[in-house]
Structures are given as C-alpha cells and as structure tokens.
Design a protein around this motif. Structure first.
Motif, PDB file in Angstrom:
ATOM      1  N   ASP A   1     -12.358  -1.518  40.351  1.00 18.57           N
ATOM      2  CA  ASP A   1     -13.448  -1.118  39.465  1.00 18.57           C
ATOM      3  C   ASP A   1     -14.021  -2.290  38.685  1.00 18.57           C
ATOM      4  OD1 ASP A   1     -11.594  -1.767  37.542  1.00 18.57           O
ATOM      5  OD2 ASP A   1     -11.785   0.089  36.429  1.00 18.57           O
ATOM      6  N   LYS A   2     -14.919  -1.974  37.774  1.00 19.21           N
ATOM      7  CA  LYS A   2     -15.567  -3.010  36.972  1.00 19.21           C
ATOM      8  C   LYS A   2     -14.965  -3.126  35.582  1.00 19.21           C
ATOM      9  CE  LYS A   2     -19.787  -3.265  39.471  1.00 19.21           C
ATOM     10  NZ  LYS A   2     -20.444  -4.555  39.568  1.00 19.21           N
ATOM     11  N   LYS A   3     -14.079  -2.195  35.235  1.00 20.95           N
ATOM     12  CA  LYS A   3     -13.535  -2.224  33.873  1.00 20.95           C
ATOM     13  C   LYS A   3     -12.313  -3.130  33.753  1.00 20.95           C
ATOM     14  CE  LYS A   3     -13.385   1.565  30.811  1.00 20.95           C
ATOM     15  NZ  LYS A   3     -13.670   1.048  29.477  1.00 20.95           N
ATOM     16  N   ILE A   4     -11.441  -3.069  34.755  1.00 18.94           N
ATOM     17  CA  ILE A   4     -10.199  -3.859  34.657  1.00 18.94           C
ATOM     18  C   ILE A   4     -10.509  -5.349  34.464  1.00 18.94           C
ATOM     19  CG2 ILE A   4      -8.117  -4.600  35.921  1.00 18.94           C
ATOM     20  CD1 ILE A   4      -7.913  -1.734  37.013  1.00 18.94           C
ATOM     21  N   PRO A   5     -11.357  -5.943  35.323  1.00 15.79           N
ATOM     22  CA  PRO A   5     -11.635  -7.371  35.103  1.00 15.79           C
ATOM     23  C   PRO A   5     -12.317  -7.650  33.766  1.00 15.79           C
ATOM     24  CG  PRO A   5     -12.941  -6.511  36.935  1.00 15.79           C
ATOM     25  CD  PRO A   5     -11.968  -5.453  36.565  1.00 15.79           C
ATOM     26  N   LEU A   6     -13.077  -6.692  33.275  1.00 23.31           N
ATOM     27  CA  LEU A   6     -13.725  -6.917  31.979  1.00 23.31           C
ATOM     28  C   LEU A   6     -12.665  -7.020  30.876  1.00 23.31           C
ATOM     29  CD1 LEU A   6     -16.197  -7.232  30.225  1.00 23.31           C
ATOM     30  CD2 LEU A   6     -16.514  -4.770  30.230  1.00 23.31           C
ATOM     31  N   LEU A   7     -11.687  -6.101  30.929  1.00 24.90           N
ATOM     32  CA  LEU A   7     -10.616  -6.154  29.931  1.00 24.90           C
ATOM     33  C   LEU A   7      -9.806  -7.441  30.079  1.00 24.90           C
ATOM     34  CD1 LEU A   7      -9.522  -2.401  30.174  1.00 24.90           C
ATOM     35  CD2 LEU A   7     -10.681  -3.478  28.238  1.00 24.90           C
ATOM     36  N   ARG A   8      -9.520  -7.797  31.349  1.00 29.14           N
ATOM     37  CA  ARG A   8      -8.728  -9.019  31.561  1.00 29.14           C
ATOM     38  C   ARG A   8      -9.510 -10.261  31.126  1.00 29.14           C
ATOM     39  NH1 ARG A   8      -7.286  -8.072  37.778  1.00 29.14           N
ATOM     40  NH2 ARG A   8      -5.722  -6.405  37.670  1.00 29.14           N
ATOM     41  N   SER A   9     -10.823 -10.268  31.368  1.00 25.71           N
ATOM     42  CA  SER A   9     -11.609 -11.464  31.028  1.00 25.71           C
ATOM     43  C   SER A   9     -11.675 -11.639  29.518  1.00 25.71           C
ATOM     44  CB  SER A   9     -13.020 -11.383  31.618  1.00 25.71           C
ATOM     45  OG  SER A   9     -13.812 -10.432  30.926  1.00 25.71           O
ATOM     46  N   ASN A  10     -11.688 -10.515  28.819  1.00 31.31           N
ATOM     47  CA  ASN A  10     -11.704 -10.604  27.368  1.00 31.31           C
ATOM     48  C   ASN A  10     -10.390 -11.208  26.865  1.00 31.31           C
ATOM     49  OD1 ASN A  10     -13.537  -9.694  25.083  1.00 31.31           O
ATOM     50  ND2 ASN A  10     -11.513  -9.022  24.401  1.00 31.31           N
ATOM     51  N   LYS A  11      -9.307 -10.801  27.534  1.00 34.33           N
ATOM     52  CA  LYS A  11      -8.001 -11.329  27.139  1.00 34.33           C
ATOM     53  C   LYS A  11      -7.939 -12.828  27.433  1.00 34.33           C
ATOM     54  CE  LYS A  11      -3.053 -10.832  27.858  1.00 34.33           C
ATOM     55  NZ  LYS A  11      -2.874 -12.267  28.151  1.00 34.33           N
ATOM     56  N   ALA A  12      -8.398 -13.227  28.604  1.00 34.58           N
ATOM     57  CA  ALA A  12      -8.374 -14.656  28.973  1.00 34.58           C
ATOM     58  C   ALA A  12      -9.194 -15.470  27.973  1.00 34.58           C
ATOM     59  CB  ALA A  12      -8.921 -14.843  30.382  1.00 34.58           C
ATOM     60  N   MET A  13     -10.358 -14.916  27.599  1.00 32.11           N
ATOM     61  CA  MET A  13     -11.222 -15.614  26.638  1.00 32.11           C
ATOM     62  C   MET A  13     -10.498 -15.733  25.294  1.00 32.11           C
ATOM     63  SD  MET A  13     -13.276 -15.069  23.856  1.00 32.11           S
ATOM     64  CE  MET A  13     -13.411 -13.281  23.816  1.00 32.11           C
TER      65      MET A  13
END
Ligand code: ADP
Ligand code: MG
Length: 723
Positions: free
Chosen positions: A183-195
């Motif tokens: 999906d499109k949500k998991i990477p969004l959550l992960r990218s926020n964490k990485a940032m």
C-alpha cells in the motif's frame, strides 16, 4: 436518438436545472469533527488508563496491548452505532491511486435467532480483506494471496455517511502475509520515521537537547473540473477515461483569463458548501476555494496537517468530490488533462518538517542559531532534489500527468529547485566562500537574520518551478491532480532523511576541529559544490532552460512515464530506500511493476476507446454528412447549378485518413511479446499515444466541418461553458 439529439437534450436539461436544495448549513462549531473518533472523543468515552495508553499509541504508533484494544474497540463501536453505523470497514490505500474498503457488520446471531453486536480489539486491529485482486507486483504468489489490513492508530477512525447509511471507517495499512507493504501508507509512516531519526542526529549535533519527534506536514491544493452529468454521460471518453479523447477547440477558451478567481457559479457554490460541510464533519480543514484558470475548473485547499493524516484526508477529499458532485448533477474530473488546449489540473503538495520543540525547520526563524538549522534542512532538500530528481519525477509519473508536465502550463519535466532571490544568494555566497563567519559580541552571527527575514510574498513566487521554496515550506507543484499525495511525500521524506544522514556524518567530522558556525558553512559549501546545480530561479518553461538544464547542469529532462518509471530500478534509488528502511528491494520492484502495469492499462483503454468512438460515433456522422452533401449536389446539378465540392472533398479525405489511422491503431493494439516491461512502456508512450493523436487530429478536423445537427458528442464550448 440520432445526430445531435443527445446534445440538445443535455443542453435543455441543463438550462432548466435548479441548484439542488441542501439543508441550511449548520454553524461550524456544531459540525466540526463530529464524525471523527478523535482523541477528545476517546477521552470522554474511555477510562483514564485506557485513554493514556491509546493516546501514547496515537502519538507514537507503538502497539496497543490487547486488553486496551478491546476497550477502545468497544467504545468505538458504541460511538459509531449511536451514530447509526451497523457496519465497519478497514479503509486502505492500494498501489493504485484509489481508496479501498471492505465492509463487515457488527452483528452476530445467537443460536436462538436473536442478535447482538460485537467488535473486539482483534477485529479493530486486524482485518483480512483477502484482496488477491489488488495489484501487488509479484509480491504475493497465488498460494499466499492473502492481504491483511491493520489499523493505523495514528489516523483517527470516522463515520462515513452515504446513501446506504453510516459506516465506521478505520484507516489501515495493507500488507502481504509476509509483512511486505502492498500500500501507500506503510512507506509513508516508515519515511516519516527515517526522516525523524536523521533529523534527530543533526539537531543533537547542533547542540539541541530537548528534541520532540519530528513529523512531516502536508497541505495539498486540489484542482478539479466540473462538467454537467448530462454532457458527461454522452461522452464515453469522459465516463471511461476521465478525459476527452476527441474535441475540436472552442472558439473561446481561457484566453480572457476571465475565469480565474471569478465569481463562482451558483450551482457550483451550492455544491461546494455541501461538500465542505461534509469535510468539516470529518475534521478536514477546508480552507480556500476558488475558480481556477480554465473555464469549469476549480480549486480546494485544506489547511495543512500531519502528512499521514493529510494523505488520508486527501483520499477522502477525492472520494467526496466525486460523490458530492454527482449529487449536484456534475461529474467531477480529477484527470490531469480533461481538455486538450485548456489548462490541466495539478495538486500542489506543500511540505515541511518540524516538531513541537524546534518548530518548523524549514522556517528561517529569528535567531542566528535557528537560521543555521534552517540552512541545514534547506540544504538537505537541495541535495535531495539534485540527487534524486529522477525519483521525484517517477513518483509523479502517470499517463494523465504526462499530458501536463512540460506543456507550458505546468512545471517542466526537469526537476530543479527554486529558492527565491535572497535565499538563492545566501546559498550562492556559501558556495563561493563569500559568507565568512564574523564574531559579534561573543555570538557568531552570519548576518543571516536580516537576509533571511525576507518578505514572504507569494506573489513573487516562481510559478514555472516544479519544486519551490515558499517562505516556510516547499511546494511540489508537479504532482498530478488524480494522484495520491503519499508517493511524493514518501520520496520527499526519504530523500530528506538520506541528506540529513549525510549532513550528520559530515557535521560530526567538521565539528571536531572547528566552531559550529564554521562547521555548518563548510558542510553546506561541500553540499553546494556537489548539488548546487539543482537550483534554478529563471523561467522553467523557456527553451533556454531546457537546453541549459541538460547540457550545462547535467539535469535530466524526463518527458514521459515510460522514461520516468525505470528510476525505481536504479541502484541509487534501491540503496536510498533500503538504507533508510522505507522500502525493501522487493517492495520497490513491486511498485515499479504495478505502476508500469497501470500505465500500460490506461493507455490501452484509451486506445481502444479511440478506435471505438471513431468507428461508431464519428465515422457515421461523417458518412451521413457526405451523403447529405452528395444528394444536395446531385439535385443541384439537375437544376444546372454547380456546387463547390471542396467541403465534400475535405470531409472525404479526412474521413479516409481517419479510417487509415484507426486501422493502424487497431493493429498496433494487437502487438504483444515485449521483451521487457521497459520496452512495453515505450511502445505505449511512442506508438500508441502517437496513433491516438493521429486519429484525433482527423476527427477534430471533421468536427469543424460537419453539420452541427449531425455531431453526436457534446462539444468543448458546451461542456466548458454551459452550467
Ligand atoms: P497558494 O495557492 O498561494 O499556493 P494556498 O493557500 O492555496 O496557497 O495553499 C497553500 C497550502 O500550503 C495550504 O494547504 C496551506 O495550509 C499549506 N501550508 C501552509 N504552511 C505550511 C507548512 N508550514 N507546511 C506545509 N503546508 C503548509
Ligand atoms: Mg500553491
């Protein structure tokens, strides 16, 4: 119905339409967020300890223990049922741009036939929509075709009211049984964490001690067209492809600029109020609305929010736009280019990062120290745009957006970054070593406080840049109107994470033997030497820029989706996503496959439609008119009058040319056996798209010649101007 009867009927219906009556709008206070199971609603409905646990989860995303999950689920069910909900649904965002949902009832029956309702913590947390028919690239083999949805407690549940009643909607992630994101949500959550992880490192090196979790924010401006349903229903291309595949230009288009910010037509006004009230009920902060450049085009912008919530809200906005428009007798077109020759629609994604302790890191700030942080974050963005320009191009690639990018109405297909005169000068001075550190009364001052305290006048913004700094945020202006904002947000957060990690590394070394100010300037100087080429403040539409960008700056001009998508397969992009933990190589590859497939499918559907409409609607009109003309000619000749035959000749030759193009397109559609996906993409972009345009050029020429009473399709001037 024959000839133009459908059109006349449509015009008759439309001119007699009245705005539908909607109940008088209630005060904002009465409806704001009333359909959201928000933290304050939870606080009212939960015990102190349960609320404390869910509050923590909502802020951190940490898992909830099963006992608390049961309590939250029960409270959620009671709240939803009191609002009339009988069903709940995990709502999720597969790799297409759509929103998906599967509804389950709260009801369970007892052996004696009586019924009770049930909603446990485990039902709340995990759903199993199966979903084997959602595109997944090659992640899920059919023997493991299950997909799972899991509640995202950082985005609140809400009630969706439709004609079928109320449903409790639970924002969720969607993954394979092996835990890969579908999906499109998991990477969004992960990218926020990485940032956040990377930003924490930089901020602590900068001597910050109290650093709250950083989040990215998003405010997305949505453009759309409204066309009356009476017209839309008579246009198979609008119904199936969301854009017109044929249509001669209207005598009047947008040249008077009289639509932009003009008075909103009454029927549209009523639609907007109805739509916005629904947004307010869902806690979506609709903030601005106005007419856009093209006739029949409008824009809505909500106030910015946390990126994850904003992305969910954006999907709701698109869904509600369509549903509500229908109720008011309009078809809402979210397509990037519904009408050739008329401005298309985009979605400007305004993006910033910040937290509660340091504030918005993309805001210059008041003190010299704040400005150093700002310059580092801003520099990180510059590096990201330069290093990952092709990725940013890939995440906005779609069949629809190809019609818009580079078409002199929207940003070019070259990724550069606009900073504004003052900020550009600061970075240029850093690069040229002109910004020396001076000591003023003990505190190092780069003299930036004044420089950076520039006017934030949106008027002087460069509208030709795809990626512009607008005072306290960046605005990614090349995103397509129909796209999910998640892809662009993931790319921005992740490239920022990568750059901040690089900065943290360099900064740590530099700090060992210089002052903080010197260290920052040194790191930024190195950054500018490597990546300063991405900065461009001139006219992005000009041909000089297109030449200079490629030849002197080494930037890439990537015109089509077929050229753009392979960026997902580049080593540097794989490395970016795996090093930050945002997408594994398998997840990334599956994205490439799914997006490529979506592109091919959209082009093929359009090509088939072109063949179908040209054969069954346009050709019959042409031959009828030709036969009318020849009958007239024959009877004139009987009377000894010579009729000029040039019109008939033009129509005959355009008709013949159209038939030839249709045949070519039909046989091109039979082509298969492509060696690689890349080859298939190029075939669509170059061969099919070109042949579609060939057919269209003849059809549009015919439209300009054929008697109006025989023309079956609503015309541009009618769709754009009759409301
Ligand atoms: P314009 O048309 O001038 O670009 P709009 O008012 O239509 O401006 O939209 C600007 C968008 O940017 C709004 O959604 C607004 O909430 C959002 N925005 C403002 N500040 C920020 C910020 N710091 N971070 C992210 N988005 C922001
Ligand atoms: Mg804007």
């Amino acid at each position: 119905m024959s000839g133009n009867e459908t059109r006349l009927q449509a015009i008759y219906q439309i001119t007699n339409r009245e705005p539908i009556s909607i109940s008088p709008t209630e005060p904002l206070k009465a409806i704001w967020g009333c359909d959201v199971f928000s933290l304050s609603t939870m606080e009212e409905n939960l015990s102190k300890s349960a609320f404390k646990a869910i509050n923590k989860t909502a802020h951190t995303g940490e898992p909830l223990d099963s006992a608390t999950a049961d309590i939250v689920a029960a409270a959620m069910k009671d709240w939803a049922m009191a609002k009339g909900a009988k069903y709940f649904s995990h709502i999720f965002y597969p790799l297409t741009n759509i929103t998906a949902e599967k509804h389950d009832g709260f009801i369970i029956t007892n052996p004696d036939g009586s019924s009770i309702t049930e909603f446990t913590g485990s039902l709340l947390i995990k759903g199993e929509p199966d979903g084997s028919s959602f595109p997944n690239g090659s992640i899920r083999m059919t023997n493991a075709a299950r997909g799972y949805t899991a509640w995202d407690p950082t985005s609140p549940a809400y009630i969706m009211h439709t004609d079928n009643g109320a449903t409790l909607m639970i924002p969720s992630v969607f993954m394979s049984w092996t835990g890969e994101s579908l999906d499109k949500k998991i990477p969004l959550l992960r990218s926020n964490k990485a940032m956040n992880d990377a930003a924490q490192k930089v901020l602590s090196l900068m001597g910050e001690t109290d650093i709250a979790t950083l989040n990215s924010s998003c405010g997305a401006e949505q453009e759309y067209f409204l066309v009356d349903t009476n017209f839309a229903n008579a246009r198979p291309d609008l119904l199936l492809a969301g854009r017109t595949l044929f249509g001669a230009p209207s005598a009047k288009g947008q040249e008077f600029d009289d639509h932009y910010f003009g008075a909103i037509p009454p029927r549209v006004q009523v639609f907007m109020q109805d739509f916005e009230d629904q947004l307010y009920r869902l806690g979506i902060p609709a903030k601005t609305r106005h007419n856009e450049v093209a006739p029949g085009q409008f824009e809505l912008a909500p106030y910015f929010e946390n990126a994850n919530v904003a992305a969910d809200h954006q999907q709701m906005i698109m869904t509600l736009l369509k549903i509500t428009a229908k109720k008011h007798g309009f078809m809402c077109l979210l397509h990037e280019k519904p009408f050739a020759g008329i401005n298309g629609s985009g979605k400007h994604v305004n993006w910033s990062v910040g937290n509660s302790t340091q504030g918005n890191l993309l805001d210059p700030g008041k003190t010299p120290h704040d400005n150093l942080n700002f310059l580092l974050f801003c520099g990180a963005v510059i590096r990201g745009v330069h290093k990952f320009g092709p990725l940013l191009r890939a995440v906005i690639a779609s069949a629809g957006n190809d019609h818009r990018l580079g078409a002199n109405e929207a940003p070019p297909a070259i990724l550069s970054v606009y900073l504004g005169d003052q900020l550009e000068k600061v970075f240029q001075d850093i690069k040229d070593g002109k910004l020396s550190v001076s000591d003023h009364g003990g505190e190092m001052d780069l003299g930036l406080s004044q420089i950076l305290n520039f006017e934030r006048d949106p008027g002087d913004r460069n509208r030709t840049s795809p990626f512009a700094f607008t005072g306290n945020r960046f605005e990614f202006r090349a995103v397509g109107s129909e796209q999910s904002v998640s892809g662009p947000l993931v790319a921005m957060n992740t490239m920022l994470a990568d750059s901040l990690n690089w900065i943290a590394n360099r900064l740590e070394t530099a700090l060992a033997n210089s002052t903080q100010e010197e260290a920052v300037i040194n790191v930024l100087q190195e950054l500018m030497n490597e990546h300063g080429n991405a900065i461009f403040g001139g006219d992005g539409y000009s041909s000089e820029w297109h030449k200079m960008a490629v030849e002197e700056r080494g930037l890439q001009n990537i015109p089509t989706t077929a050229d753009a998508l392979p960026a997902f397969r580049e080593e540097s992009v794989q490395e970016l996503f795996s090093s930050t933990g945002v997408l594994s190589p398998i997840e990334l590859e599956s994205r490439f496959e799914v997006y490529a497939e979506q592109y091919v499918l959209s082009i093929e559907v359009e090509a088939k439609l072109v063949v179908d409409m040209a054969k069954t609607l346009i050709l019959p009109a042409a031959t009828r008119y030709l036969s009318d003309l020849s009958l007239a000619n024959a009877s004139m000749q009987d009377m000894g009058i010579e009729l000029d035959s040039s019109v008939a000749q033009t129509i005959a030759s355009e008709t013949n040319a159209m038939i030839a193009s249709i045949n070519e397109l039909s046989s091109a559609l039979e082509t298969d056996g492509f060696a690689t996906t890349e080859e298939h993409l190029q075939f669509c972009a170059n061969t099919l798209c070109k042949l579609m345009l060939d057919v269209r050029s003849h059809a549009d020429a015919l439209e300009a010649e054929i008697a109006d009473e025989l023309w079956p399709l609503p015309k541009y001037q009618e769709m754009l101007f009759i409301k």
